[in-house]
Design a protein around this motif. Sequence first.
Motif, mmCIF file in Angstrom:
data_model
loop_
_atom_site.group_PDB
_atom_site.id
_atom_site.type_symbol
_atom_site.label_atom_id
_atom_site.label_comp_id
_atom_site.label_asym_id
_atom_site.label_seq_id
_atom_site.Cartn_x
_atom_site.Cartn_y
_atom_site.Cartn_z
ATOM 1 N N GLU A 41 0.835 -1.207 0.000
ATOM 2 C CA GLU A 41 0.000 0.000 0.000
ATOM 3 C C GLU A 41 0.867 1.253 0.000
ATOM 4 O OE1 GLU A 41 -2.441 -0.433 3.405
ATOM 5 O OE2 GLU A 41 -3.898 -1.772 2.429
ATOM 6 N N ARG A 42 1.963 1.236 0.800
ATOM 7 C CA ARG A 42 2.858 2.396 0.837
ATOM 8 C C ARG A 42 3.509 2.617 -0.526
ATOM 9 N NH1 ARG A 42 8.130 3.741 1.674
ATOM 10 N NH2 ARG A 42 8.495 5.666 2.881
ATOM 11 N N ARG A 43 3.943 1.513 -1.179
ATOM 12 C CA ARG A 43 4.530 1.658 -2.512
ATOM 13 C C ARG A 43 3.512 2.220 -3.492
ATOM 14 N NH1 ARG A 43 6.920 -3.400 -1.064
ATOM 15 N NH2 ARG A 43 5.256 -4.522 -2.167
ATOM 16 N N GLY A 44 2.261 1.808 -3.325
ATOM 17 C CA GLY A 44 1.216 2.331 -4.202
ATOM 18 C C GLY A 44 0.990 3.821 -3.984
ATOM 19 N N ARG A 45 0.988 4.267 -2.698
ATOM 20 C CA ARG A 45 0.803 5.692 -2.429
ATOM 21 C C ARG A 45 1.964 6.510 -2.982
ATOM 22 N NH1 ARG A 45 -0.830 3.716 2.654
ATOM 23 N NH2 ARG A 45 1.196 4.273 3.538
ATOM 24 N N VAL A 46 3.173 5.986 -2.812
ATOM 25 C CA VAL A 46 4.346 6.704 -3.328
ATOM 26 C C VAL A 46 4.263 6.854 -4.840
ATOM 27 C CG1 VAL A 46 6.843 6.593 -3.636
ATOM 28 C CG2 VAL A 46 5.837 6.052 -1.404
ATOM 29 N N ARG A 47 3.895 5.758 -5.518
ATOM 30 C CA ARG A 47 3.772 5.837 -6.982
ATOM 31 C C ARG A 47 2.687 6.830 -7.381
ATOM 32 N NH1 ARG A 47 4.732 0.100 -6.685
ATOM 33 N NH2 ARG A 47 2.478 -0.265 -6.599
ATOM 34 N N ALA A 48 1.570 6.849 -6.650
ATOM 35 C CA ALA A 48 0.483 7.776 -6.979
ATOM 36 C C ALA A 48 0.920 9.227 -6.768
ATOM 37 C CB ALA A 48 -0.739 7.464 -6.109
ATOM 38 N N GLN A 49 1.655 9.488 -5.686
ATOM 39 C CA GLN A 49 2.138 10.847 -5.446
ATOM 40 C C GLN A 49 3.129 11.280 -6.511
ATOM 41 O OE1 GLN A 49 3.695 10.586 -1.488
ATOM 42 N NE2 GLN A 49 1.688 10.479 -0.503
ATOM 43 N N GLN A 50 4.004 10.357 -6.910
ATOM 44 C CA GLN A 50 4.953 10.694 -7.958
ATOM 45 C C GLN A 50 4.246 10.987 -9.273
ATOM 46 O OE1 GLN A 50 7.459 7.236 -7.857
ATOM 47 N NE2 GLN A 50 8.842 8.068 -6.284
ATOM 48 N N SER A 51 3.248 10.188 -9.572
ATOM 49 C CA SER A 51 2.489 10.418 -10.809
ATOM 50 C C SER A 51 1.769 11.762 -10.758
ATOM 51 C CB SER A 51 1.477 9.283 -11.019
ATOM 52 O OG SER A 51 2.133 8.033 -11.122
ATOM 53 N N LEU A 52 1.215 12.108 -9.583
ATOM 54 C CA LEU A 52 0.504 13.378 -9.441
ATOM 55 C C LEU A 52 1.458 14.551 -9.606
ATOM 56 C CD1 LEU A 52 -2.035 14.979 -8.773
ATOM 57 C CD2 LEU A 52 -1.501 14.684 -6.340
ATOM 58 N N ARG A 53 2.663 14.446 -9.009
ATOM 59 C CA ARG A 53 3.629 15.541 -9.146
ATOM 60 C C ARG A 53 4.057 15.713 -10.608
ATOM 61 N NH1 ARG A 53 5.590 13.706 -4.018
ATOM 62 N NH2 ARG A 53 7.085 12.309 -5.026
ATOM 63 N N ARG A 54 4.253 14.575 -11.287
ATOM 64 C CA ARG A 54 4.624 14.674 -12.712
ATOM 65 C C ARG A 54 3.517 15.325 -13.526
ATOM 66 N NH1 ARG A 54 6.875 9.457 -11.845
ATOM 67 N NH2 ARG A 54 4.952 8.497 -12.619
ATOM 68 N N ALA A 55 2.273 14.945 -13.224
ATOM 69 C CA ALA A 55 1.145 15.514 -13.968
ATOM 70 C C ALA A 55 1.023 17.011 -13.711
ATOM 71 C CB ALA A 55 -0.146 14.794 -13.572
ATOM 72 N N LEU A 56 1.222 17.427 -12.456
ATOM 73 C CA LEU A 56 1.121 18.853 -12.130
ATOM 74 C C LEU A 56 2.247 19.653 -12.760
ATOM 75 C CD1 LEU A 56 0.085 18.723 -8.355
ATOM 76 C CD2 LEU A 56 -1.350 19.322 -10.322
ATOM 77 N N SER A 57 3.435 19.051 -12.810
ATOM 78 C CA SER A 57 4.558 19.764 -13.404
ATOM 79 C C SER A 57 4.412 19.891 -14.918
ATOM 80 C CB SER A 57 5.875 19.044 -13.081
ATOM 81 O OG SER A 57 5.867 17.748 -13.650
ATOM 82 N N GLU A 58 3.714 18.939 -15.530
ATOM 83 C CA GLU A 58 3.528 18.976 -16.985
ATOM 84 C C GLU A 58 2.357 19.853 -17.388
ATOM 85 O OE1 GLU A 58 3.023 14.929 -18.012
ATOM 86 O OE2 GLU A 58 5.121 14.367 -17.638
ATOM 87 N N GLN A 59 1.461 20.106 -16.475
ATOM 88 C CA GLN A 59 0.255 20.867 -16.801
ATOM 89 C C GLN A 59 0.353 22.257 -16.193
ATOM 90 O OE1 GLN A 59 -3.305 19.143 -15.332
ATOM 91 N NE2 GLN A 59 -4.646 20.745 -16.083
ATOM 92 N N GLU A 60 0.232 23.277 -16.990
ATOM 93 C CA GLU A 60 0.266 24.657 -16.509
ATOM 94 C C GLU A 60 -1.114 25.009 -15.958
ATOM 95 O OE1 GLU A 60 1.766 28.231 -15.482
ATOM 96 O OE2 GLU A 60 2.836 26.519 -16.338
#
Length: 392
Positions: free
Chosen positions: A57-76
Amino acid sequence: MTRQQVAAAAAALAATLAAAAAILSSLLYRRKCGGLATRVRELEASLAAATEKAAAERRGRVRAQQSLRRALSEQELSSDEKKKLAAKAPKSFPMASIGVVQSCFSTRNGTPRQPLVVPLARATVSLDPARVPAEALDGLVAYSHCWILYVFHLNTDLDKMWNDPARSKLKAKVRVPRLKGGKMGVLATRSPHRPNPIGLSVAKVEAVDGHSLLLSGVDLVDGTPVLDIKPYLPYSDSVKTAAIPDWLEFDDALAVESIHFSVHFISALSDCWKHVQSLYASPDEFQDLVKEVLSWDIRSLSQRVRPHHVTMESETDNSDSKISNGCRDDEDNRYVDPSTSVVYHLHLEGIDVSYRIDQNSNIVVENAALLPSIVNQRRYSYLTWREKVSTL
């Protein structure tokens, strides 16, 4: 059968029964041990499964947070979206005092500008039992010093900060005593008037008793609300290569030339001592405290530049009586040097200490008198420390 034969048969039967009981007990014990071993294996397997599940579950949360940060950084984000995110950001935090200071300094005037410059300056911190259990202080006495985080509760601009924040404009620059009126950025000074009125001081840990601790070398005024206490760690809190600006290099910038105590002061202090509860063992030790405090010119910049009378009332209210740089003696109409005619007041342990200082920074301590508020006030918490203080 004879009597002897009967006895032998009975003994043989008893031995047989005992052997059977031992065998049965051994079988039951083995069965019980086997059951317990099985149960332990089951619990170990269950714990391993739960641990693996939590890790997954922790690995899943970490992956989700990383994906969210990447999405936010790519989207203005649009300006409206940025405003919404800013509105959701916390503007305040749940914070309340965990205790209060009972200090030898009754008022702001005379309280040292920095910690440890007056080693005899003592204070106690009493923690609120409803917020902090006594066990929270376990181990603190093993440290020589600690950090105290607190609130500058006597700041004159606190009402504006609470009631009308829009009017409480932060002063970007403040006058620095060592610069003789020169200004410096507020965040480059230790001024109490800050964006948030939070103070940080280091103090020597003398003793711990229940919900309270005794400190020395303090620069804390009586009644100061405490936010937190942290141990001082020399290996991380002391930076050997730290640099300071040139205007702080002059250690004697505020030092006085000499301090003398009048005979009247010594007699008046002895009379006052009969009515006060103090952390100091004797009038002589209290006199040593006065000398340490006055070793640095505690007057404000305006008082040094333009000497003026400071009464107990005006000092408490932080207001200054306005008189000219020179004044006249009413008796013979002659000019009097204000630097020797002005009487200043220092409040320590409920005692008003009055003194004069001349233009050459020579101080004469003239009188001691009980403050009106101390007559009916008994500082019972101080009494619990008297025995400890006597061994310091």
